[in-house]
Design a protein around this motif. Structure first.
Motif, PDB file in Angstrom:
ATOM      1  N   MET A   1     117.007  83.461  63.291  1.00 49.33           N
ATOM      2  CA  MET A   1     117.604  82.221  62.828  1.00 49.33           C
ATOM      3  C   MET A   1     119.116  82.300  62.967  1.00 49.33           C
ATOM      4  SD  MET A   1     116.871  80.324  59.244  1.00 49.33           S
ATOM      5  CE  MET A   1     118.296  80.269  58.194  1.00 49.33           C
ATOM      6  N   SER A   2     119.700  81.308  63.604  1.00 50.63           N
ATOM      7  CA  SER A   2     121.150  81.356  63.793  1.00 50.63           C
ATOM      8  C   SER A   2     121.871  80.821  62.565  1.00 50.63           C
ATOM      9  CB  SER A   2     121.547  80.582  65.041  1.00 50.63           C
ATOM     10  OG  SER A   2     121.360  79.200  64.846  1.00 50.63           O
ATOM     11  N   ARG A   3     123.102  81.179  62.473  1.00 54.75           N
ATOM     12  CA  ARG A   3     123.946  80.766  61.361  1.00 54.75           C
ATOM     13  C   ARG A   3     124.218  79.275  61.436  1.00 54.75           C
ATOM     14  NH1 ARG A   3     128.740  84.959  62.223  1.00 54.75           N
ATOM     15  NH2 ARG A   3     129.284  84.473  60.086  1.00 54.75           N
ATOM     16  N   LYS A   4     124.303  78.614  60.297  1.00 55.73           N
ATOM     17  CA  LYS A   4     124.614  77.189  60.273  1.00 55.73           C
ATOM     18  C   LYS A   4     126.124  76.995  60.268  1.00 55.73           C
ATOM     19  CE  LYS A   4     120.430  75.425  58.348  1.00 55.73           C
ATOM     20  NZ  LYS A   4     119.765  74.690  57.316  1.00 55.73           N
ATOM     21  N   ILE A   5     126.538  75.937  60.940  1.00 53.11           N
ATOM     22  CA  ILE A   5     127.948  75.563  60.995  1.00 53.11           C
ATOM     23  C   ILE A   5     128.125  74.381  60.055  1.00 53.11           C
ATOM     24  CG2 ILE A   5     129.845  74.867  62.486  1.00 53.11           C
ATOM     25  CD1 ILE A   5     128.504  77.660  63.113  1.00 53.11           C
ATOM     26  N   ILE A   6     129.014  74.541  59.076  1.00 52.66           N
ATOM     27  CA  ILE A   6     129.184  73.542  58.018  1.00 52.66           C
ATOM     28  C   ILE A   6     130.616  73.018  58.040  1.00 52.66           C
ATOM     29  CG2 ILE A   6     129.064  73.115  55.537  1.00 52.66           C
ATOM     30  CD1 ILE A   6     127.279  75.742  55.470  1.00 52.66           C
ATOM     31  N   LEU A   7     130.741  71.711  58.186  1.00 54.21           N
ATOM     32  CA  LEU A   7     132.038  71.067  58.001  1.00 54.21           C
ATOM     33  C   LEU A   7     132.078  70.595  56.560  1.00 54.21           C
ATOM     34  CD1 LEU A   7     134.739  69.882  58.952  1.00 54.21           C
ATOM     35  CD2 LEU A   7     133.484  67.815  59.616  1.00 54.21           C
ATOM     36  N   TYR A   8     132.911  71.216  55.755  1.00 54.36           N
ATOM     37  CA  TYR A   8     133.090  70.849  54.347  1.00 54.36           C
ATOM     38  C   TYR A   8     134.554  70.463  54.221  1.00 54.36           C
ATOM     39  CZ  TYR A   8     132.850  71.226  49.228  1.00 54.36           C
ATOM     40  OH  TYR A   8     132.884  70.960  47.876  1.00 54.36           O
ATOM     41  N   ILE A   9     134.802  69.169  53.975  1.00 53.03           N
ATOM     42  CA  ILE A   9     136.174  68.684  54.047  1.00 53.03           C
ATOM     43  C   ILE A   9     136.346  67.454  53.162  1.00 53.03           C
ATOM     44  CG2 ILE A   9     135.788  67.145  56.023  1.00 53.03           C
ATOM     45  CD1 ILE A   9     138.478  68.380  57.176  1.00 53.03           C
ATOM     46  N   ALA A  10     137.578  67.156  52.810  1.00 51.19           N
ATOM     47  CA  ALA A  10     137.900  65.958  52.036  1.00 51.19           C
ATOM     48  C   ALA A  10     138.681  64.990  52.925  1.00 51.19           C
ATOM     49  CB  ALA A  10     138.741  66.322  50.819  1.00 51.19           C
ATOM     50  N   ALA A  11     138.445  63.708  52.686  1.00 48.26           N
ATOM     51  CA  ALA A  11     139.135  62.657  53.453  1.00 48.26           C
ATOM     52  C   ALA A  11     139.404  61.479  52.536  1.00 48.26           C
ATOM     53  CB  ALA A  11     138.290  62.224  54.644  1.00 48.26           C
ATOM     54  N   SER A  12     140.405  60.705  52.893  1.00 49.95           N
ATOM     55  CA  SER A  12     140.690  59.474  52.160  1.00 49.95           C
ATOM     56  C   SER A  12     139.552  58.477  52.389  1.00 49.95           C
ATOM     57  CB  SER A  12     142.017  58.881  52.634  1.00 49.95           C
ATOM     58  OG  SER A  12     141.912  58.469  53.983  1.00 49.95           O
ATOM     59  N   LEU A  13     139.519  57.436  51.582  1.00 53.06           N
ATOM     60  CA  LEU A  13     138.477  56.420  51.732  1.00 53.06           C
ATOM     61  C   LEU A  13     138.484  55.807  53.127  1.00 53.06           C
ATOM     62  CD1 LEU A  13     136.248  54.727  50.407  1.00 53.06           C
ATOM     63  CD2 LEU A  13     138.022  53.166  49.597  1.00 53.06           C
TER      64      LEU A  13
ATOM     65  N   ILE B   1     133.646  75.356  58.649  1.00 56.48           N
ATOM     66  CA  ILE B   1     134.751  74.780  59.400  1.00 56.48           C
ATOM     67  C   ILE B   1     135.662  74.120  58.378  1.00 56.48           C
ATOM     68  CG2 ILE B   1     135.438  73.197  61.244  1.00 56.48           C
ATOM     69  CD1 ILE B   1     133.572  75.591  62.081  1.00 56.48           C
ATOM     70  N   VAL B   2     136.836  74.698  58.168  1.00 55.56           N
ATOM     71  CA  VAL B   2     137.760  74.216  57.147  1.00 55.56           C
ATOM     72  C   VAL B   2     138.555  73.015  57.676  1.00 55.56           C
ATOM     73  CG1 VAL B   2     139.691  74.854  55.652  1.00 55.56           C
ATOM     74  CG2 VAL B   2     137.921  76.531  56.155  1.00 55.56           C
ATOM     75  N   GLY B   3     139.016  73.068  58.912  1.00 55.34           N
ATOM     76  CA  GLY B   3     139.814  71.994  59.505  1.00 55.34           C
ATOM     77  C   GLY B   3     140.790  72.597  60.474  1.00 55.34           C
ATOM     78  N   GLY B   4     141.559  71.820  61.072  1.00 56.91           N
ATOM     79  CA  GLY B   4     141.797  70.409  61.044  1.00 56.91           C
ATOM     80  C   GLY B   4     141.137  69.673  62.209  1.00 56.91           C
ATOM     81  N   SER B   5     141.714  68.539  62.491  1.00 56.07           N
ATOM     82  CA  SER B   5     141.089  67.608  63.421  1.00 56.07           C
ATOM     83  C   SER B   5     140.968  68.168  64.836  1.00 56.07           C
ATOM     84  CB  SER B   5     141.844  66.276  63.439  1.00 56.07           C
ATOM     85  OG  SER B   5     143.173  66.453  63.860  1.00 56.07           O
ATOM     86  N   GLN B   6     141.900  69.009  65.270  1.00 58.30           N
ATOM     87  CA  GLN B   6     141.816  69.581  66.619  1.00 58.30           C
ATOM     88  C   GLN B   6     140.724  70.631  66.736  1.00 58.30           C
ATOM     89  OE1 GLN B   6     145.810  70.883  67.503  1.00 58.30           O
ATOM     90  NE2 GLN B   6     146.391  68.861  68.244  1.00 58.30           N
TER      91      GLN B   6
END
Length: 177
Positions: free
Chosen positions: A1-13, A115-120
């Protein structure tokens, strides 16, 4: 089983992860400063052993958000940058492309990857459909302009919403690819 990639991030409305000048002050206002108390954040930290972030996000983290102590020192951190510098076994500065790094890390033994960030960093991962889970906390502010969470893509990626939570006046939505 491969590792999961998680984008956990906050954004404005209105979907921005930073203000137009790159500032993230809106993330540290009264309401959003309690994000670390979120159950979802605590659960995330238990699931992962690796964090991936861009150099700008790393610099903001160590200079603005947590200048006294790097908050992920018990994890392996990959900082993607065009200006690599010497690191440590736990803090790795790399020029590797985000999609290549993630494909390589998915094949290695270990826990899930945040995946912490950023957009690039996020954009090429989305373009290559490499994110397994999206956890997005909505900050109740409309910035009007800034650095968007999502860039334009050539292909739509259909997600399934699996949960949502309201904590400390913020909404966190959980999606799976």
């Amino acid at each position: 089983m491969s590792r999961k990639i998680i984008l956990y991030i906050a954004a404005s409305l209105d979907g921005y992860i930073a203000e137009a000048d790159g500032s993230i002050d809106f993330l540290t206002d009264d309401t959003s400063s309690e994000v670390e108390a979120f159950d979802s954040y605590t659960q995330l930290l238990e699931r992962i052993d690796t964090v991936v972030l861009g150099r700008t996000t790393y610099d903001q983290l160590v200079n603005e958000l947590s200048p006294d102590q790097y908050p992920y020192e018990d994890k392996i951190s990959y900082i993607i940058t065009h200006r690599p510098k010497a690191g440590t076994d736990q803090l790795i500065f790399t020029e590797e492309q985000p999609e290549q790094l993630i494909q390589r890390l998915k094949q290695e033994e270990g826990k899930d990857i945040w995946i912490v960030g950023g957009s690039q960093i996020i954009a090429p991962l989305i373009a290559n459909n490499l994110i397994d889970e999206y956890v997005i906390t909505t900050i109740p502010i409309i910035l009007g302009k800034g650095i968007p969470l999502f860039s334009e893509t050539d292909t739509a990626i259909k997600l399934k919403i699996v949960d949502s939570q309201i904590e400390h006046g913020l909404i966190t939505s959980f999606y799976q690819a």
